[in-house]
Write a protein that holds these residues in place. Structure first.
Motif: not given
Length: 759
Positions: A345-368
C-alpha cells in the motif's frame, strides 16, 4: 569515530597513514626524545609525525600541538634533506578551540578530522557523484527504462534470516554495515528488489560518510560488467573507468587499506570465459563464473563490510552457494521477503495510486512497477484480469533479462522459457525437473544453434526457474502461475502452424493447461484473428499423431477454443485417447456439439446448471473420475454420453462465486471454496494467496482458520517451497472432500460442524 577508545583510534589513524604512505607501511608508533609518539612515517621525500585524540578539550589540544611542533623541529635536524609535517588528527571535526591551539604552529602542524586525514586516499565526493549517475544492477524506471531513479521513492523491504526465519529490516542491515564490519549474502527471486536495496544502501552509506557518520565509504560493482575477470584489482579499475572516475588506483588503494565497504550486485550475472558445449558440469560452470567473488571475499580486509546479492535459485543448494562464493559461516545469509500488505500500500501511495492489489499478483516491487508502467493500476486494482496481467508481466520480465547483454532478445528468452514449460509438462507436477540436457535441447530448438559463451547466464538464471528441492543440477519452475503462463506459448504456436516440426514436443505433454495458460493462449490467438478452421486443423493433427496418444494437447485446444468463444460446430472433430485433468461446460460456452471425446480419461467433468445439452460435446467410451452437476447416469443426455464409465457423481456444481452465495454459515462457505480448489481443480497444490481468491472481503478472515482445521483433520498439508506457503491436498481424503461438497447442508462431518461455528 567518537565511539572508539583512544588506543583504538590511534590504531585506526596508523592504518590509514600506512595506506596513504605505502612506502612507510612498516612504520608506526615510536619513541623520540624519550617520549612515545602516536606515529612517525618516513617516506623518500617526507616525514610525517602524528598525534591523535578522541578528546575535544582545549587543554588536550594545546598539549598535543606543542608536543607535535617540538617533534617536527627535532625530526628536521635528523632528516635534513626531507620535508617534515605534523598532523594533529581529531576523531570528529576539530572544534574552534582545537584549531586555535594549532594555529600558532602553522604550517608545521596541521589540525584535521579523521575524515579529512583519510580524504587523500580517494576523492570520494567525485566517486559518489559519478557512481550515482551510473546504473545500479537491474534497477531502472519500469516505464522509460531510465537509470535515473532520483525521483523513484524507495519502500524498505523486510529481510529474513534463511537459517532461522528471523525477520529483520532493511534498516537493520544498513545499520550493521555502518557500525561494524559485517559480511552478508542478500538473496531473492527475480523482481524482489535486490538491486534497488543495494542502491539504497549505497546512497545511505555515502551520505553517512560525507556527514562523517561512517568510517568507510561504499564501492558498488555491477557484476554483469566483469565477465571473465578474476582479479579484484582489475575489476575495481574497470569499474572506475566505466563510471568515468579518473583515478582507478585510488579505489584499489582504499580497498586494500580497509577503507571501503564492498557491494557486489548480481552473482548470477557473471558469464564464464567459455561454454564448452555443456560438456562441463553446470556446477563447475557456476564455480568458474564466480571466481572474482571468491577473491573479493578472500582478499578484502576483515575490517571492511561485504554485501553480495543474487538470485537465490542460481545454485543447486546453499552448500554449493557457500563453496562457490567462498562465504562460509562468517556470512549472514538473508533473503528478501515479498511486500507485506502495508508495504504494498505504501509503494502504491508514494506513486499516487490506491486500491487493493490483485490476489493473483506476487507482491514484488518489480511486478508492481511493471503493472504501473502499463497504466492498468487504477483505484479498483483488484479488477485487473489475471491472464492479461501475467502475459504482460512475462513479456516485461523477459525484456528485462535481455538487458544482460547475452546476445538474446526478450522474445527469444520468452520462447526459451515457454519451451522449458512444455518440457516440464512431461513431468509429474508439470513444473519439472529438467536436466542440463533439457536446457541445452530447449536452447538449440529455439535459437537453432548450441549454447555458446554467455548463454550459460541465460539458462542458469531464467526467471521463475530454480531448484526448490534438488541438489543434482536439475531445475524446475518455482512459480506455478508463471509456469502456466509460459505453457501457453507452444500451444498457441501449434494452433497457428500444427505442421511446424520444431514445435512437435508439445504433442507429448501430459499435464493440462491451467486456467491462466489457456486464457493467455486465447488472448494471443484472438489478437492474431485465429478462427475455427485453424483450431479444427490443429485438433486433426493431434488426432493423427502417434506422439499425442494419452497426451493433453487435444483437451488444451478445446479449452482454448472455449475461452476464445469460438464454436466448433459443423463437421465432427475428434479428441481421442487423451488425458484431461478437468473440463468445465457452461451455458456461456460456444457451440461445441461437433466435438467427440473418444476413449479419453477425464479426471473431473463439470456441467454447470442451465447448460444446454445440445451445445455440449459427445463423450464415447470415456473414463470420468468425477462428474459434477448431474446426480446419476439418468440425468445425462443419452445422445451425449455413450459407453462411459463414471466413478462418482455430484448433483450440483458451483463456482467459488456460487459458494459465496449459498445460504450457509460463512465459515462453511469458505471451506467449500477451498475444498473445490484443492481437490477438484487441476494441479498438485495451491499457494496460500490463491485460496483467498473469489472470497468476499467479509469472509476472508475465515481462510486461515479453515486451513488450520483442514491440517488438523488430515485433509491438507502446508509446505514451504522456495519461501512460499503451498497447501497440498491429501489425496486419500478425496472421497471425504467430495462428500462434503456434494451435501454441505446435511453433512455430519466434524469438519463441517467446526466450520459452521467459526467466528
Amino acid at each position: 569515530m567518537s565511539s572508539m577508545t583512544g588506543p583504538q583510534f590511534e590504531d585506526e589513524v596508523r592504518r590509514i597513514a600506512r595506506a596513504r604512505w605505502s612506502s612507510a607501511a612498516f612504520d608506526g608508533a615510536a619513541i623520540v626524545d624519550g617520549r612515545e609518539r602516536d606515529g612517525i612515517f618516513v617516506t623518500d621525500e617526507m616525514v610525517h609525525a602524528i598525534e591523535c585524540t578522541v578528546l575535544r578539550t582545549k587543554a588536550k589540544a594545546e598539549e598535543d600541538c606543542k608536543k607535535l611542533a617540538k617533534l617536527v623541529k627535532s625530526l628536521r635536524s635528523q632528516y635534513a634533506t626531507r620535508g617534515v609535517k605534523g598532523w594533529f588528527v581529531t576523531a570528529d571535526e576539530p572544534t574552534a578551540d582545537q584549531r586555535e591551539a594549532a594555529r600558532p604552529f602553522n604550517p608545521d602542524v596541521q589540525a584535521c578530522s579523521f575524515q579529512q586525514f583519510c580524504a587523500p586516499l580517494v576523492d570520494y565526493r567525485e566517486y559518489f557523484s559519478l557512481r550515482s549517475k551510473y546504473r545500479f544492477g537491474s534497477a531502472s524506471d519500469p516505464q522509460t527504462g531510465s537509470i535515473d531513479l532520483s525521483h523513484e521513492p524507495y519502500v524498505a523491504v523486510d529481510l529474513f534470516d534463511i537459517n532461522n526465519s528471523q525477520r529483520n529490516s532493511f534498516f537493520d542491515l544498513a545499520q550493521s554495515m555502518r557500525n561494524s564490519a559485517t559480511r552478508t549474502l542478500l538473496l531473492g527471486d527475480f523482481g524482489a528488489g535486490k538491486s534497488m536495496t543495494l542502491r539504497e544502501i549505497f546512497t545511505s552509506a555515502s551520505k553517512g560518510y560525507e556527514k562523517r557518520e561512517f568510517a568507510r565509504f561504499p564501492i558498488h560493482l555491477n557484476l554483469r560488467e566483469h565477465q571473465g575477470q578474476t582479479s579484484v584489482q582489475e575489476s575495481l579499475e574497470r569499474h572506475a573507468r566505466s563510471i568515468g572516475f579518473p583515478n582507478p588506483s585510488q579505489l584499489v588503494r582504499a580497498w586494500r587499506g580497509g577503507f571501503a565497504d564492498i557491494l557486489l550486485d548480481g552473482f548470477d550475472e557473471i558469464a564464464s570465459s567459455g561454454w564448452a558445449g555443456f560438456n562441463k558440469k553446470l556446477k563447475d560452470i557456476r564455480y568458474s563464473n564466480v571466481a572474482l567473488i571468491r577473491n573479493f571475499v578472500r582478499e578484502t580486509p576483515f575490517n571492511s563490510s561485504i554485501l553480495i546479492a543474487g538470485r537465490r535459485h542460481y545454485f543447486d543448494s546453499m552448500s554449493e552457494l557457500r563453496a562457490s562464493l567462498g562465504t562460509g559461516l562468517q556470512f549472514k545469509e538473508t533473503a528478501i521477503a515479498e511486500f507485506t500488505a502495508e508495504q504494498a500500500a505504501e509503494f502504491l501511495s508514494r506513486r499516487r495510486l490506491s486500491g487493493k492489489i490483485p490476489d493473483w499478483l506476487p507482491s514484488r516491487p518489480l511486478l508492481l512497477s511493471y503493472l504501473m508502467s502499463w497504466n492498468v493500476l487504477q483505484d479498483d486494482l483488484v479488477q485487473l484480469a489475471e491472464a492479461p496481467g501475467w502475459d504482460y508481466l512475462l513479456h516485461r520480465i523477459c525484456e528485462r533479462e535481455a538487458q544482460l547483454d547475452i546476445g538474446l532478445d526478450g522474445s527469444t528468452i520468452r520462447e526459451l522459457i515457454e519451451r522449458l514449460a512444455t518440457i516440464a509438462r512431461t513431468t509429474g507436477d508439470g513444473l519439472g525437473p529438467f536436466t542440463r540436457d533439457d536446457l541445452a535441447q530447449a536452447f538449440t530448438q529455439v535459437c537453432e544453434y548450441a549454447p555458446q559463451l554467455g548463454s550459460d547466464i541465460a539458462l542458469l538464471r531464467l526467471p521463475g526457474i530454480g531448484n526448490p528441492s534438488a541438489d543434482d543440477g536439475t531445475r524446475s519452475f518455482i512459480d506455478q502461475d508463471l509456469a502456466d503462463t509460459a505453457r501457453a506459448g507452444d500451444v498457441a504456436r501449434f494452433i497457428i502452424d500444427p505442421f511446424d516440426g520444431s514445435n512437435s514436443q508439445v504433442l507429448t505433454v501430459q499435464g493440462g493447461l491451467g486456467d491462466i495458460g489457456a486464457a493467455v493462449a486465447a488472448l494471443v490467438l484472438k489478437d492474431m484473428d485465429i478462427r475455427s478452421g485453424s483450431l479444427r486443423t490443429a485438433l486433426e493433427k493431434v488426432r493423427t499423431s502417434a506422439l499425442a496418444e494419452n497426451g493433453c494437447l487435444g483437451p488444451d485446444i478445446f479449452k482454448v477454443a472455449q475461452l476464445m468463444g469460438t464454436a466448433l460446430d459443423g463437421q465432427p472433430v475428434h479428441i481421442s485417447s487423451a488425458y484431461c485433468d478437468e473440463i468445465q461446460l457452461s451455458n456461456d460456452d460456444p457451440d461445441m456439439s461437433s466435438v467427440l471425446f473418444r476413449d479419453c480419461v477425464i479426471q473431473s467433468l463439470t456441467i454447470e446448471s442451465e447448460t444446454s445439452d445440445k451445445n455440449i460435446p459427445t463423450f464415447k467410451n470415456c473414463l470420468i473420475g468425477f462428474l459434477q452437476g448431474r446426480a446419476s447416469a439418468k440425468d445425462l443426455p443419452s445422445d451425449r454420453f455413450d459407453g462411459c464409465a463414471i466413478e462418482e457423481y455430484s448433483a450440483w456444481a458451483s463456482t467459488t462465486s456460487g459458494f459465496m452465495h449459498l445460504d450457509v454459515p460463512p465459515g462453511l462457505r469458505v471451506l467449500l471454496s477451498i475444498l473445490k480448489k484443492l481437490f477438484l481443480q487441476a494441479g498438485s497444490g495451491r499457494q496460500s494467496s490463491s485460496l483467498f481468491r473469489g472470497i468476499d472481503q467479509r469472509a476472508r478472515h475465515y481462510v486461515p482458520q479453515v486451513l488450520q482445521l483442514l491440517a488438523f483433520e488430515g485433509l491438507a498439508n502446508e509446505l514451504n517451497i522456495a519461501g512460499k506457503s503451498i497447501w497440498v491436498p491429501i489425496r486419500k481424503e478425496s472421497s471425504r472432500a467430495r462428500s462434503i461438497l456434494a451435501s454441505p447442508n446435511t453433512s455430519t462431518d466434524v469438519l463441517v460442524i467446526k466450520c459452521k461455528v467459526l467466528v
